[in-house]
Design an enzyme around this catalytic site. Structure first.
Site, PDB file in Angstrom:
ATOM      1  N   ARG A 210       0.917  -1.150   0.000  1.00  0.00           N
ATOM      2  CA  ARG A 210       0.000   0.000   0.000  1.00  0.00           C
ATOM      3  C   ARG A 210       0.943   1.183   0.000  1.00  0.00           C
ATOM      4  O   ARG A 210       1.716   1.392   0.931  1.00  0.00           O
ATOM      5  CB  ARG A 210      -0.896  -0.012   1.252  1.00  0.00           C
TER       6      ARG A 210
ATOM      7  N   HIS B 245       1.857   7.205   1.568  1.00  0.00           N
ATOM      8  CA  HIS B 245       0.738   8.143   1.486  1.00  0.00           C
ATOM      9  C   HIS B 245       0.471   8.774   2.845  1.00  0.00           C
ATOM     10  O   HIS B 245       1.057   8.391   3.855  1.00  0.00           O
ATOM     11  CB  HIS B 245      -0.523   7.414   0.996  1.00  0.00           C
TER      12      HIS B 245
ATOM     13  N   HIS C  30      -3.018  11.121   5.006  1.00  0.00           N
ATOM     14  CA  HIS C  30      -4.414  11.574   4.914  1.00  0.00           C
ATOM     15  C   HIS C  30      -4.747  12.499   6.069  1.00  0.00           C
ATOM     16  O   HIS C  30      -3.975  12.621   7.022  1.00  0.00           O
ATOM     17  CB  HIS C  30      -5.401  10.394   4.848  1.00  0.00           C
TER      18      HIS C  30
ATOM     19  N   GLU D 234      -5.302   7.067  11.498  1.00  0.00           N
ATOM     20  CA  GLU D 234      -5.568   5.691  11.048  1.00  0.00           C
ATOM     21  C   GLU D 234      -5.270   4.701  12.171  1.00  0.00           C
ATOM     22  O   GLU D 234      -4.169   4.642  12.682  1.00  0.00           O
ATOM     23  CB  GLU D 234      -4.694   5.381   9.833  1.00  0.00           C
TER      24      GLU D 234
ATOM     25  N   HIS E 191       2.992   7.297   5.693  1.00  0.00           N
ATOM     26  CA  HIS E 191       3.266   5.902   6.052  1.00  0.00           C
ATOM     27  C   HIS E 191       3.086   4.986   4.851  1.00  0.00           C
ATOM     28  O   HIS E 191       2.596   5.414   3.801  1.00  0.00           O
ATOM     29  CB  HIS E 191       2.353   5.474   7.204  1.00  0.00           C
TER      30      HIS E 191
ATOM     31  N   GLU F 191     -10.989   5.848   1.345  1.00  0.00           N
ATOM     32  CA  GLU F 191      -9.698   5.258   0.994  1.00  0.00           C
ATOM     33  C   GLU F 191      -9.283   5.666  -0.424  1.00  0.00           C
ATOM     34  O   GLU F 191      -8.116   5.598  -0.783  1.00  0.00           O
ATOM     35  CB  GLU F 191      -9.815   3.733   1.127  1.00  0.00           C
TER      36      GLU F 191
END
Ligand code: MN
Ligand code: MN
Length: 382
Positions: A94, A97, A99, A103, A142, A164
């Site tokens: 993944r 990124h 946000h 999380e 992360h 997401e």
């Protein structure tokens, strides 16, 4: 199923109420939701929907894995938290990124490596496996990479409107920055950037990484002061007749400043007692088993929902509720809250610590019955 085996088909009919449903119907869903089809007679009035299954959510498939989400768009009442179910094949990433939301994550199967760097350049790298969790503060960048067995995890974000599909990805950022600016920024030549992706990579295949120690980078600023990972299932549980409870919040996992959680395992016949939460809404994820939750919303309003593996449940702030295991195997679920501390109020403990005559007069029961109630909390019982 069809009309010829109607003996096995549940009907919205019980104790002289209701009637046979001969019309078009989804029998598989009716079988999964017996308390919707024939609600307990104590259910009353109109409460909003508090259940949505990941199996009813769109699956985004990528080279390297898949993901699906249950947010406020799928479950409109769920305004405080949103959830994502994600699988990465062995070695898959993944992407790097960040946000706007914090999380919180729980590893459901397999194992993965997780890494982050905070605002002071302090780094974090760890391997987590089934039963472990992590927490990344909002804005902290992360990545996740599956180890040799692949991984599936549940992500929970502290805003119901999270998606997401709208995170900030390094490939997307760089693809939308002029190449000469990017080259100047990194101290590289434009030619060295020629193979840079033209769009986000998001989830993509990779090689299983080397052992953790050989993957470590030593930051001159050191490690993050509070680790972003925690071994939730390795916690010694609170044990009760009827099941166990593990609570993880900012008191035993300091990094988790906005989300607290409880992992509940209810034995067959077990009951998560009548209670409510004095601080915030509850977002639930069901890991295994089959059960039901009754929710009381004041003013005569009550509604019952059934849950099984992969379902999401939600309880608004202060609403009374219980959860009952209706199956033959343990009912295992997570309760999450957008709050640094886990808190619940037990109806029984409240009654037991109130002058007994008050409760006896209120409920029309003998005083000695009230005096027999346990004064300490029993979150689960049989
Ligand atoms: Mn993330
Ligand atoms: Mn609860």
């Amino acid at each position: 199923m069809n009309g010829s085996d109607s003996g096995n088909v549940p009907q919205p009919q019980i104790d002289g109420r209701g009637g046979v449903d001969t019309g078009p119907r989804n029998v598989m869903l009716d079988l999964q939701n017996p308390d919707l089809l024939t609600p307990p007679p104590t259910d009353h009035g109109t409460l909003p929907n508090m259940k949505f299954s990941f199996s009813m959510a769109h699956t985004r498939m990528e080279e390297g894995g898949w993901t699906r989400e249950v947010t406020q768009r799928e479950l409109p009442i769920a305004t405080t938290l949103a959830g994502v179910d994600m699988h990465l094949n062995p070695g898959a990433y993944r992407e790097l990124h960040w946000h706007k939301e914090a999380e919180w994550a729980y590893v459901l199967e397999g194992s993965c490596r997780i890494g982050a760097v905070d605002q002071d350049g302090r780094n974090f790298l760890d391997d987590v496996r089934k039963g472990d969790l992590w927490f990344f503060p909002k804005g902290v960048p992360h990545y996740i990479q599956a180890l040799e067995e692949g991984v599936e995890f549940l992500l929970v974000f502290d805003d119901g409107s999270f998606s997401e599909n709208s995170t900030f990805m390094i490939s997307d950022f760089f693809a939308h920055t002029p190449r000469n600016v990017l080259a100047k920024n990194l101290g590289w030549t434009p030619e060295q950037l020629e193979r840079m992706p033209e769009r986000e990579k998001y989830i993509f295949s990779g090689q299983v990484p080397p052992p953790l120690e050989s993957d470590r980078v030593v930051s001159p600023a050191g490690d993050v002061p509070r680790t972003f990972s925690h071994r939730m299932h390795a916690q010694e549980p609170l044990r009760f007749d009827g099941g166990t409870v593990r609570i993880t919040d900012s008191t035993n996992f300091a990094a988790s400043t906005t989300i607290s959680a409880a992992l509940v395992e209810l034995e067959p016949g077990g009951l998560r007692e009548l209670h409510w939460h004095p601080t915030n809404d509850e977002w639930q994820y069901y890991i295994s088993g089959f059960g039901r939750m009754g929710v009381f919303g004041s003013s005569t309003l009550a509604r019952t929902f059934n849950f099984q593996a992969g379902d999401v449940g939600y309880v608004p702030f202060a609403y009374g509720h219980y959860i009952e295991n209706l199956g033959n195997e343990p009912l295992v679920f997570l309760e999450m809250f957008r709050d640094p501390r886990f808190a619940d109020i037990s109806a029984t403990q409240w009654m037991a610590n109130t002058p007994p005559q008050v409760t006896a007069d209120t409920l029309n029961v003998p005083r000695d019955l009230v005096e027999s109630l346990p004064k300490t909390k029993r979150p689960v019982l049989r």
